[in-house]
Design a protein around this motif. Structure first.
Motif, PDB file in Angstrom:
ATOM      1  N   PRO A   1      28.197  35.808  30.972  1.00 43.79           N
ATOM      2  CA  PRO A   1      27.588  37.119  30.717  1.00 43.79           C
ATOM      3  C   PRO A   1      26.274  37.318  31.470  1.00 43.79           C
ATOM      4  N   GLU A   2      26.186  38.475  32.102  1.00 38.49           N
ATOM      5  CA  GLU A   2      24.958  38.923  32.784  1.00 38.49           C
ATOM      6  C   GLU A   2      24.579  38.036  33.973  1.00 38.49           C
ATOM      7  N   LEU A   3      25.493  37.192  34.442  1.00 40.06           N
ATOM      8  CA  LEU A   3      25.191  36.358  35.609  1.00 40.06           C
ATOM      9  C   LEU A   3      24.870  37.241  36.816  1.00 40.06           C
ATOM     10  N   GLU A   4      23.788  36.906  37.488  1.00 37.90           N
ATOM     11  CA  GLU A   4      23.429  37.624  38.709  1.00 37.90           C
ATOM     12  C   GLU A   4      23.867  36.785  39.910  1.00 37.90           C
ATOM     13  N   ILE A   5      24.749  37.344  40.722  1.00 41.18           N
ATOM     14  CA  ILE A   5      25.121  36.697  41.991  1.00 41.18           C
ATOM     15  C   ILE A   5      24.678  37.639  43.106  1.00 41.18           C
ATOM     16  N   ALA A   6      23.729  37.198  43.908  1.00 32.52           N
ATOM     17  CA  ALA A   6      23.192  38.053  44.976  1.00 32.52           C
ATOM     18  C   ALA A   6      24.307  38.477  45.923  1.00 32.52           C
ATOM     19  N   GLY A   7      24.397  39.775  46.167  1.00 33.73           N
ATOM     20  CA  GLY A   7      25.388  40.281  47.108  1.00 33.73           C
ATOM     21  C   GLY A   7      26.735  40.597  46.509  1.00 33.73           C
ATOM     22  N   LEU A   8      26.912  40.325  45.203  1.00 35.29           N
ATOM     23  CA  LEU A   8      28.215  40.587  44.581  1.00 35.29           C
ATOM     24  C   LEU A   8      28.524  42.078  44.624  1.00 35.29           C
ATOM     25  N   ASN A   9      29.692  42.418  45.180  1.00 36.55           N
ATOM     26  CA  ASN A   9      30.078  43.819  45.336  1.00 36.55           C
ATOM     27  C   ASN A   9      31.575  43.860  45.590  1.00 36.55           C
ATOM     28  N   ASP A  10      32.111  45.066  45.626  1.00 36.09           N
ATOM     29  CA  ASP A  10      33.495  45.292  46.017  1.00 36.09           C
ATOM     30  C   ASP A  10      33.737  44.596  47.361  1.00 36.09           C
ATOM     31  N   SER A  11      34.799  43.795  47.453  1.00 36.50           N
ATOM     32  CA  SER A  11      35.063  43.029  48.680  1.00 36.50           C
ATOM     33  C   SER A  11      35.170  43.928  49.911  1.00 36.50           C
ATOM     34  N   LYS A  12      35.634  45.182  49.712  1.00 34.66           N
ATOM     35  CA  LYS A  12      35.788  46.083  50.856  1.00 34.66           C
ATOM     36  C   LYS A  12      34.435  46.515  51.430  1.00 34.66           C
ATOM     37  N   GLN A  13      33.373  46.363  50.628  1.00 34.87           N
ATOM     38  CA  GLN A  13      32.032  46.733  51.086  1.00 34.87           C
ATOM     39  C   GLN A  13      31.314  45.564  51.779  1.00 34.87           C
ATOM     40  N   LEU A  14      31.951  44.408  51.798  1.00 43.66           N
ATOM     41  CA  LEU A  14      31.306  43.201  52.325  1.00 43.66           C
ATOM     42  C   LEU A  14      31.935  42.791  53.651  1.00 43.66           C
ATOM     43  N   THR A  15      31.147  42.131  54.492  1.00 43.37           N
ATOM     44  CA  THR A  15      31.703  41.569  55.719  1.00 43.37           C
ATOM     45  C   THR A  15      32.521  40.332  55.375  1.00 43.37           C
ATOM     46  N   GLU A  16      33.374  39.937  56.305  1.00 42.63           N
ATOM     47  CA  GLU A  16      34.181  38.725  56.103  1.00 42.63           C
ATOM     48  C   GLU A  16      33.265  37.518  55.871  1.00 42.63           C
TER      49      GLU A  16
ATOM     50  N   ALA B   1      31.263  43.520  37.322  1.00 43.22           N
ATOM     51  CA  ALA B   1      30.953  42.258  38.002  1.00 43.22           C
ATOM     52  C   ALA B   1      32.189  41.365  38.099  1.00 43.22           C
ATOM     53  N   ASN B   2      32.965  41.302  37.017  1.00 43.32           N
ATOM     54  CA  ASN B   2      34.138  40.425  37.022  1.00 43.32           C
ATOM     55  C   ASN B   2      35.221  40.928  37.974  1.00 43.32           C
ATOM     56  N   ILE B   3      35.431  42.239  38.028  1.00 47.70           N
ATOM     57  CA  ILE B   3      36.431  42.771  38.969  1.00 47.70           C
ATOM     58  C   ILE B   3      35.938  42.581  40.406  1.00 47.70           C
ATOM     59  N   ALA B   4      34.636  42.794  40.650  1.00 46.16           N
ATOM     60  CA  ALA B   4      34.090  42.572  41.997  1.00 46.16           C
ATOM     61  C   ALA B   4      34.319  41.131  42.435  1.00 46.16           C
ATOM     62  N   ALA B   5      34.051  40.193  41.529  1.00 44.03           N
ATOM     63  CA  ALA B   5      34.267  38.775  41.848  1.00 44.03           C
ATOM     64  C   ALA B   5      35.746  38.504  42.123  1.00 44.03           C
ATOM     65  N   ALA B   6      36.629  39.091  41.310  1.00 41.62           N
ATOM     66  CA  ALA B   6      38.071  38.912  41.515  1.00 41.62           C
ATOM     67  C   ALA B   6      38.505  39.499  42.855  1.00 41.62           C
TER      68      ALA B   6
ATOM     69  N   GLU C   1      33.254  35.163  52.533  1.00 39.00           N
ATOM     70  CA  GLU C   1      33.454  33.708  52.627  1.00 39.00           C
ATOM     71  C   GLU C   1      32.296  32.956  51.969  1.00 39.00           C
ATOM     72  N   ALA C   2      31.071  33.485  52.112  1.00 42.16           N
ATOM     73  CA  ALA C   2      29.902  32.831  51.506  1.00 42.16           C
ATOM     74  C   ALA C   2      29.924  32.939  49.983  1.00 42.16           C
ATOM     75  N   LEU C   3      30.390  34.079  49.474  1.00 43.80           N
ATOM     76  CA  LEU C   3      30.419  34.304  48.023  1.00 43.80           C
ATOM     77  C   LEU C   3      31.571  33.552  47.336  1.00 43.80           C
ATOM     78  N   PHE C   4      32.621  33.280  48.078  1.00 46.29           N
ATOM     79  CA  PHE C   4      33.831  32.678  47.511  1.00 46.29           C
ATOM     80  C   PHE C   4      33.526  31.388  46.732  1.00 46.29           C
ATOM     81  N   PRO C   5      32.850  30.374  47.345  1.00 46.83           N
ATOM     82  CA  PRO C   5      32.587  29.150  46.576  1.00 46.83           C
ATOM     83  C   PRO C   5      31.556  29.340  45.473  1.00 46.83           C
ATOM     84  N   VAL C   6      30.637  30.296  45.649  1.00 42.72           N
ATOM     85  CA  VAL C   6      29.628  30.571  44.616  1.00 42.72           C
ATOM     86  C   VAL C   6      30.315  31.081  43.350  1.00 42.72           C
ATOM     87  N   ILE C   7      31.247  32.010  43.529  1.00 49.55           N
ATOM     88  CA  ILE C   7      31.994  32.553  42.381  1.00 49.55           C
ATOM     89  C   ILE C   7      32.800  31.439  41.714  1.00 49.55           C
TER      90      ILE C   7
END
Length: 197
Positions: free
Chosen positions: A42-57, A136-141, A61-67
């Protein structure tokens, strides 16, 4: 945009393990449709977490292991091209999401499903239109699903090099159509998507 607002409403109703589910690869002419389900703390802050379509490849890739490291639970699943042809892409997308949700350990007691369809989802849930930019959870998914599918298409590019899957990931680009006309479909092409040929 507060990415935790929808989850907070779920917690207020007594649900504790709320997952988000999303898919990637509904539009391509080839390959499986991938889905992921994620339960973040709950309420976890992950810098840069967003809809995958709004992010560069690179960002995805950088967020994948963090999630993966910080999630309470995460899972990736898919429905293959044969299932897509047999049941249509909408049903295959939902099947992939249901499979991902069912693989979560600990299990989710509530699911937020990206989009406006929910046929075949068996856990208590709600649909969230544009959920990948609202939860946040759907963005991570969305990130796990997209990166997993892209990696799978890179593997397929080694198996079927003539189609250049590493460049277009199976999407209906002009070049992909040119190669399809030249070589015909390969085993991972979705036959029901090839009516334009």
């Amino acid at each position: 945009m507060d990415l935790w607002e929808i989850e907070r409403a779920c917690w207020a109703r007594g649900f504790q393990l709320v997952c988000g589910a999303d898919e990637a690869g509904a539009g391509p002419l080839a390959g499986a449709v991938y889905a992921a389900a994620v339960i973040l703390p709950p309420e976890l802050e992950i810098a840069g977490l967003n809809d995958s379509k709004q992010l560069t490849e690179k960002n995805r890739e950088a967020l994948f292991p963090v999630i993966q490291e910080r999630a309470v639970a995460w899972a990736v699943a898919w429905a293959d091209e044969g299932e897509i042809d047999a049941m249509n892409i909408l049903n295959a997308r939902l099947l992939a999401m249901e499979r991902a949700i069912q693989k979560l350990s600990p299990a989710a007691d509530y699911a937020l499903i990206d989009g406006n369809r929910d046929r075949g989802i068996t856990v208590p849930h709600e649909t969230v239109v544009k959920g990948d930019s609202r939860s946040a959870n759907i963005a991570a998914a969305s990130i796990l699903a997209k990166v997993s599918r892209d990696r799978y298409m890179l593997e397929m590019a080694q198996t079927y090099p003539e189609y250049e899957f590493e460049k277009h990931k199976g999407y209906p680009t002009k070049r992909h159509y040119e190669l399809l006309r030249k070589y015909g479909p390969c085993p991972i092409h979705r036959r029901t998507f090839l009516s334009k040929l």
